[in-house]
Enzyme design. Sequence first.
Site, PDB file in Angstrom:
ATOM      1  N   ALA A 278       0.897  -1.323  -0.106  1.00  0.00           N
ATOM      2  CA  ALA A 278      -0.105  -0.004   0.023  1.00  0.00           C
ATOM      3  C   ALA A 278       0.927   1.183   0.098  1.00  0.00           C
ATOM      4  CB  ALA A 278      -0.767   0.037   1.113  1.00  0.00           C
TER       5      ALA A 278
ATOM      6  N   GLY B  49       0.214  -5.545  -0.156  1.00  0.00           N
ATOM      7  CA  GLY B  49      -0.512  -5.608  -1.437  1.00  0.00           C
ATOM      8  C   GLY B  49       0.499  -5.948  -2.608  1.00  0.00           C
TER       9      GLY B  49
ATOM     10  N   GLU C  77       0.113  -9.620  -2.883  1.00  0.00           N
ATOM     11  CA  GLU C  77      -1.057  -9.925  -3.249  1.00  0.00           C
ATOM     12  C   GLU C  77      -1.474  -9.768  -4.540  1.00  0.00           C
ATOM     13  OE1 GLU C  77      -2.770  -7.345   0.001  1.00  0.00           O
ATOM     14  OE2 GLU C  77      -3.770  -9.302   0.530  1.00  0.00           O
TER      15      GLU C  77
ATOM     16  N   GLU D 286       0.990  -6.927   7.033  1.00  0.00           N
ATOM     17  CA  GLU D 286       0.065  -6.240   7.686  1.00  0.00           C
ATOM     18  C   GLU D 286      -0.166  -6.403   9.066  1.00  0.00           C
ATOM     19  OE1 GLU D 286       0.293  -7.881   4.933  1.00  0.00           O
ATOM     20  OE2 GLU D 286      -0.504  -6.706   3.142  1.00  0.00           O
TER      21      GLU D 286
END
Length: 699
Positions: free
Chosen positions: A61, A102, A105, A125
């Site tokens: 992120a 992210g 991901e 996270e």
Amino acid sequence: MTADYKVLGDIAVITLNNPPVNGLGLSTRQGVADGVAKANADAGVKAIVITGAGNAFSGGADIKEFGSPKAMQEPNLLSVILALENSDKPVVAAVHTVCMGGGLELALGCHYRIASPGCSVALPEVKLGLIPGAGGTQRLPRVLGVEAALNMIVSGEPVPSEMLAKLPGQQLFTKMAVSAESLMAEALAYAAEVASVRPLPLVRNLRCKHPLGDAYFQFARNMVKGMSKNYPAPAICVDAVEAATKKKFDDGMAFERDNFINLMWSPESRALRHIFIANRAASKIPDVPSDTVQRAINSIAVIGAGTMGGGIAMNFLNAGIPVKMLEMKQDALDRGLATIRKNYESQVTKGKLKPEKYEQRMALLSTTLIYDELRDADLVIEAVFEEIGVKEAVFKELDRVMKPGAILASNTSTLDLNKIAAFTQRPQDVVGLHFFSPANVMKLLEVVRGEKTAKDVLATVMTVAKKIKKTAVVSGVCDGFIGNRMIEQYARQAGFLLDEGCTPAQVDKAVEKFGFAMGPFRMGDLAGNDIGWAIRKRRNTEQPGMMYSKTADLLCEKGRFGQKTGAGWYDYMAGKRDAVPSAEVVKMVEDHRVSLGITARKIADEEIVQRLVFALVNEAAHILEEGIATKASDIDVVYLMGYGFPIYRGGPMNYADQVGLFNVVQAMNRFAKNPLDDANFWKPAPLLAKLVAEGKTFN
Ligand code: NAI
């Protein structure tokens, strides 16, 4: 757009390009989504490679979007990953250097993944009190196996790509590149090789099971519970990975999403995200531009080889920077040197330091009794007795001998830095570097900015702080700077609580239950109760009439200075640090209470904690208003790094914001009615009153 698109032959290449780590901010996400659409619309394109520019595939992120609506704006990360999965043409992720959060991901949404060796792979996270929120908990177990994936998700720790590639049966990396240099060429060749393979492999279609099923998850839950009692996220990581084994993929995704959103609002995650941002913000000084030209610091001098001088020197030796230490007498130097040796030797014995490293560090240390020999040091740090006359003599000598441009720093904890600077002809080169004891261990450094301290001096010492792995916070000049000025008010309330009916152990227990590493009385015993005693004596002459409990003075009159004398608020057995409640102290407190004509009352833990913490908050509001601290978040950093404030509460200012400043002031108004407390104490600082009136928060 912060993602580039180009076509090489019949392969489209999408390159994330959002320095420094290709954070997946809105414009990068848009760039990826557009690139996938363009490649699918172009009949000349057979396959797609997605990679990252510079020193990362993607760090996840974009922290600039933290907490802002932009983070969720479409195309959000889930939508981008869906677009990759649904691409009609195969997508190959070419990952290198850093592939986290992210970023990982995103790669898991691709059909194939090729990695270069040495790539750091993580789902971090949990370190921000969250679980992965874009499929990480559902896809990683499918490619790595449940156990390896859960370990990564619960710990948040990075694992090198080549290690992951060795796990039996893993499908995280469908291919390993030979080297970082050849990654792109290999990725293009790989894309060409798989261009016509159909159906496209999707991670969501892989099976996900643990052979032990429920028993394994029960075991994992027990492990995690023991390790993270104040944080909800790790246990929810276990639930989410379990969901991956039990639910259909889309139901698992929904489970992850719901829990991710709930955690986003949890006080623990808000505190951790606040700290993450606060720590970064602390190194930025509003009126000192980030491109300020800094002074070169290659050698250090330390004046005084006592408790602090020795610890300060070790910081620089650890960082490979040579140090020359000065004392008045040879025996003081010898003692200081012996302490440093002892410290390192105990690290060697414990296996924390290699013997050759110890030798290297000691070789960087030299000593002297002669000021002229310090002349060439770039930075000199004074840590002599806390007496203004002694500081004057030292700074006059330094002014005489140090080369022009050298930075002259004082470790004073209570004296006026402006006065110290005025002992020299170069006050612009003088700054406070307030280390905390033990200086080689404690992470906090208060950088004290004098009236005349030059901006380049400030910028330079902030960089030096980073080099020696300290978290530096800038404070203006005032008695106690940020941290100790606040702690004095906290200690005053702790004293009033004794007068009104508490025992030291009761106060400590309540505060420790709240999450502080140590209550005020155990902390006093560790730091030495005589330090506060000396400050109060000075204060009584400078500002007579300040109301405080006399119990701490009575304690010192008994010689109970704390751990170092084997007795303080508690008793200590020889060689042990366990605080044993002392009948003598309890009686001393009771007798004092009787002498004041006070009948003890039962005081609830909630009142104890609120009085201590809100005392910090109100003083902090004064500190902010006076410009001693430039940001509320800096005060949080000071308390988290230097005073054992519970991390999951994010510091006193963040905590007050979460309680609600209105409620804080309501409680203060209640305390002000207590006839045994100092009514003036609870007068809300003007800034606090203003924020309440405007419905605002500190941060
Ligand atoms: P200390 O008493 O352990 O060490 C002071 C050393 O300075 C002694 O070794 C002494 O021989 C030497 N010294 C005295 N006058 C000198 C001179 N004119 N030239 C050269 N050396 C001289 O004291 P400590 O605890 O290390 O404190 C030093 C400074 O650090 C003080 O300003 C204190 O306020 C500050 N400080 C202390 C903290 C603590 O927890 N002890 C925490 C933060 C700051």
